[in-house]
Design a protein around this motif. Structure first.
Motif, PDB file in Angstrom:
ATOM      1  N   PRO A   1       0.838  -1.201   0.000  1.00 27.42           N
ATOM      2  CA  PRO A   1       0.000   0.000   0.000  1.00 27.42           C
ATOM      3  C   PRO A   1       0.873   1.252   0.000  1.00 27.42           C
ATOM      4  N   GLU A   2       0.351   2.337  -0.541  1.00 26.00           N
ATOM      5  CA  GLU A   2       1.105   3.583  -0.618  1.00 26.00           C
ATOM      6  C   GLU A   2       1.570   4.021   0.780  1.00 26.00           C
ATOM      7  N   GLY A   3       2.868   4.331   0.882  1.00 31.66           N
ATOM      8  CA  GLY A   3       3.427   4.804   2.146  1.00 31.66           C
ATOM      9  C   GLY A   3       3.865   3.718   3.100  1.00 31.66           C
ATOM     10  N   GLU A   4       3.593   2.445   2.777  1.00 30.30           N
ATOM     11  CA  GLU A   4       3.993   1.369   3.692  1.00 30.30           C
ATOM     12  C   GLU A   4       5.498   1.172   3.663  1.00 30.30           C
ATOM     13  N   ALA A   5       6.069   0.897   4.817  1.00 36.05           N
ATOM     14  CA  ALA A   5       7.523   0.783   4.946  1.00 36.05           C
ATOM     15  C   ALA A   5       8.037  -0.520   4.348  1.00 36.05           C
ATOM     16  N   ALA A   6       9.254  -0.432   3.858  1.00 34.38           N
ATOM     17  CA  ALA A   6       9.969  -1.611   3.365  1.00 34.38           C
ATOM     18  C   ALA A   6      11.415  -1.483   3.809  1.00 34.38           C
ATOM     19  N   VAL A   7      12.112  -2.608   3.827  1.00 33.98           N
ATOM     20  CA  VAL A   7      13.528  -2.613   4.199  1.00 33.98           C
ATOM     21  C   VAL A   7      14.357  -2.606   2.925  1.00 33.98           C
ATOM     22  N   HIS A   8      15.280  -1.660   2.850  1.00 36.68           N
ATOM     23  CA  HIS A   8      16.150  -1.500   1.679  1.00 36.68           C
ATOM     24  C   HIS A   8      17.571  -1.873   2.073  1.00 36.68           C
ATOM     25  N   ALA A   9      18.148  -2.875   1.391  1.00 39.26           N
ATOM     26  CA  ALA A   9      19.496  -3.348   1.713  1.00 39.26           C
ATOM     27  C   ALA A   9      20.352  -3.367   0.451  1.00 39.26           C
ATOM     28  N   VAL A  10      21.498  -2.713   0.511  1.00 35.54           N
ATOM     29  CA  VAL A  10      22.438  -2.677  -0.615  1.00 35.54           C
ATOM     30  C   VAL A  10      23.746  -3.311  -0.156  1.00 35.54           C
ATOM     31  N   ARG A  11      24.239  -4.268  -0.942  1.00 37.06           N
ATOM     32  CA  ARG A  11      25.462  -4.985  -0.574  1.00 37.06           C
ATOM     33  C   ARG A  11      26.399  -5.105  -1.772  1.00 37.06           C
ATOM     34  N   LEU A  12      27.689  -5.184  -1.484  1.00 37.01           N
ATOM     35  CA  LEU A  12      28.716  -5.443  -2.487  1.00 37.01           C
ATOM     36  C   LEU A  12      29.335  -6.792  -2.169  1.00 37.01           C
TER      37      LEU A  12
ATOM     38  N   THR B   1      24.194  -5.852  -5.087  1.00 34.82           N
ATOM     39  CA  THR B   1      22.794  -6.245  -4.961  1.00 34.82           C
ATOM     40  C   THR B   1      22.025  -5.157  -4.225  1.00 34.82           C
ATOM     41  N   ASP B   2      20.877  -4.817  -4.758  1.00 30.94           N
ATOM     42  CA  ASP B   2      20.029  -3.760  -4.204  1.00 30.94           C
ATOM     43  C   ASP B   2      18.650  -4.370  -3.980  1.00 30.94           C
ATOM     44  N   ALA B   3      18.324  -4.674  -2.724  1.00 26.28           N
ATOM     45  CA  ALA B   3      17.123  -5.460  -2.421  1.00 26.28           C
ATOM     46  C   ALA B   3      16.126  -4.674  -1.583  1.00 26.28           C
ATOM     47  N   TRP B   4      14.843  -4.976  -1.817  1.00 27.84           N
ATOM     48  CA  TRP B   4      13.737  -4.434  -1.027  1.00 27.84           C
ATOM     49  C   TRP B   4      12.875  -5.593  -0.552  1.00 27.84           C
ATOM     50  N   VAL B   5      12.489  -5.575   0.719  1.00 33.45           N
ATOM     51  CA  VAL B   5      11.556  -6.572   1.243  1.00 33.45           C
ATOM     52  C   VAL B   5      10.516  -5.855   2.102  1.00 33.45           C
ATOM     53  N   PRO B   6       9.294  -6.356   2.139  1.00 39.55           N
ATOM     54  CA  PRO B   6       8.283  -5.734   3.004  1.00 39.55           C
ATOM     55  C   PRO B   6       8.753  -5.730   4.457  1.00 39.55           C
ATOM     56  N   HIS B   7       8.465  -4.662   5.158  1.00 35.32           N
ATOM     57  CA  HIS B   7       8.907  -4.555   6.556  1.00 35.32           C
ATOM     58  C   HIS B   7       8.293  -5.643   7.426  1.00 35.32           C
ATOM     59  N   SER B   8       7.114  -6.130   7.053  1.00 32.86           N
ATOM     60  CA  SER B   8       6.436  -7.156   7.853  1.00 32.86           C
ATOM     61  C   SER B   8       7.250  -8.433   7.972  1.00 32.86           C
TER      62      SER B   8
ATOM     63  N   VAL C   1      17.014  -8.166 -12.682  1.00 32.55           N
ATOM     64  CA  VAL C   1      15.966  -7.736 -11.751  1.00 32.55           C
ATOM     65  C   VAL C   1      15.131  -8.971 -11.439  1.00 32.55           C
ATOM     66  N   ARG C   2      15.018  -9.293 -10.159  1.00 38.25           N
ATOM     67  CA  ARG C   2      14.369 -10.547  -9.750  1.00 38.25           C
ATOM     68  C   ARG C   2      13.266 -10.251  -8.729  1.00 38.25           C
ATOM     69  N   LEU C   3      12.070 -10.725  -9.023  1.00 42.83           N
ATOM     70  CA  LEU C   3      10.938 -10.594  -8.097  1.00 42.83           C
ATOM     71  C   LEU C   3      10.615 -11.979  -7.560  1.00 42.83           C
TER      72      LEU C   3
ATOM     73  N   PRO D   1       4.497 -11.407  -3.270  1.00 45.07           N
ATOM     74  CA  PRO D   1       5.880 -10.951  -3.471  1.00 45.07           C
ATOM     75  C   PRO D   1       6.579 -10.719  -2.137  1.00 45.07           C
ATOM     76  N   VAL D   2       7.793 -11.218  -2.008  1.00 45.40           N
ATOM     77  CA  VAL D   2       8.519 -11.087  -0.738  1.00 45.40           C
ATOM     78  C   VAL D   2       9.892 -10.432  -0.904  1.00 45.40           C
ATOM     79  N   GLN D   3      10.364 -10.310  -2.129  1.00 46.19           N
ATOM     80  CA  GLN D   3      11.663  -9.666  -2.332  1.00 46.19           C
ATOM     81  C   GLN D   3      11.766  -9.136  -3.759  1.00 46.19           C
ATOM     82  N   TYR D   4      12.217  -7.888  -3.875  1.00 41.91           N
ATOM     83  CA  TYR D   4      12.501  -7.280  -5.173  1.00 41.91           C
ATOM     84  C   TYR D   4      13.973  -6.907  -5.145  1.00 41.91           C
ATOM     85  N   ILE D   5      14.762  -7.520  -6.017  1.00 43.04           N
ATOM     86  CA  ILE D   5      16.212  -7.340  -5.946  1.00 43.04           C
ATOM     87  C   ILE D   5      16.795  -7.056  -7.325  1.00 43.04           C
ATOM     88  N   THR D   6      17.730  -6.119  -7.359  1.00 44.28           N
ATOM     89  CA  THR D   6      18.475  -5.800  -8.574  1.00 44.28           C
ATOM     90  C   THR D   6      19.924  -6.216  -8.359  1.00 44.28           C
TER      91      THR D   6
END
Length: 251
Positions: free
Chosen positions: A113-124, A135-142, A200-202, A210-215
């Protein structure tokens, strides 16, 4: 121009066109063959020498020092197993872990939903200090509450999610080519504008959520994509397809 010549010669060495111990063509021959200047040839050969692929011996020529790549092995790992192997074989540098509102495109992919938090993690990820991929990943905060900088130093992201009870299911993946921007060039230690591969992997769970969006971004000079398709997958989209973004399609 020197980078293009470098890529051609590197690939010819990898394919065995110039076997181990053989001479590559002389500067004059390469200038004539590729219609480039002597300076361009020297820069391309210097890059090959820096990677340890060739050795220049004064008065004798430039010899191939690296053997061709071995025949491609069959992929013996599933996706999760390959991710685990990748985590074990590389060193990780956590560049960012932040809880924030996901960008609109990411939120749409993760069905947030609009404005809902997610965790953003970037790793080398690197091997013996050589950067291999970002890797640049997003996962729902839940499900990403335990995704922290400290946790990511010890475990791969998918392992943290599995510990939260996530059971992975369907994966949608897209591969494209991009040019290195200043940030990516600095992280991967390539030239600005160098060609890079971007995946780009969903990833979904067994409930099709969906549980992870990663580039994943890497250079083709150090890494490649390996696929092993069984007979059942050959006639499905699991075998992959090429999508053409024509003007008509974009309209």
């Amino acid at each position: 121009m020197h980078r293009q010549l470098f890529v051609v010669l590197r690939d010819q060495i990898a394919q065995g066109v110039y076997p181990l111990g053989s001479l590559i063509p002389a500067e004059d021959a390469l200038c004539a063959q590729f219609d480039v200047s002597r300076i361009t040839v020297r820069r391309a050969v210097a890059d090959l020498e820096q990677l340890g692929l060739v050795e220049k011996l004064p008065g004798r020529g430039t010899f191939v020092r690296a053997a061709p790549r071995a025949a491609r092995q069959q992929a013996s790992f599933g996706l999760l197993a390959s991710l685990g192997k990748q985590a074990r074989e590389t060193e990780v540098t956590v560049l960012k872990v932040q809880t924030m509102s996901a960008p609109a495109m990411v939120a749409q992919q993760l069905q947030l939903p609009e404005g809902e938090a997610a965790v953003h993690a970037v790793r080398l990820r690197s091997i013996r200090g050589v950067p291999m991929m970002v890797t640049d990943a997003w996962v729902p905060h839940s499900i990403g509450r335990n995704v922290t900088e400290n946790a990511l130093r010890k475990q791969a992201l998918f392992e943290i999610l599995m510990a939260e009870g996530v059971k992975f299911g369907r994966v949608i993946q897209e591969t494209t080519a991009v040019a290195a921007d200043p940030v990516m060039a600095g992280l991967l230690k390539v030239e600005m504008g160098a060609p890079l591969v971007r995946i780009v992997r969903l990833m979904h769970d067994r409930r099709k959520q969906p549980v992870q969006y990663i580039t994943i971004t890497f250079t083709g000079e150090r890494s490649r994509i390996l696929m092993d398709l069984n007979a059942e997958a050959v006639n499905t989209t699991g075998a992959g397809q090429i999508v053409h973004d024509t003007d008509d399609h974009l309209a």
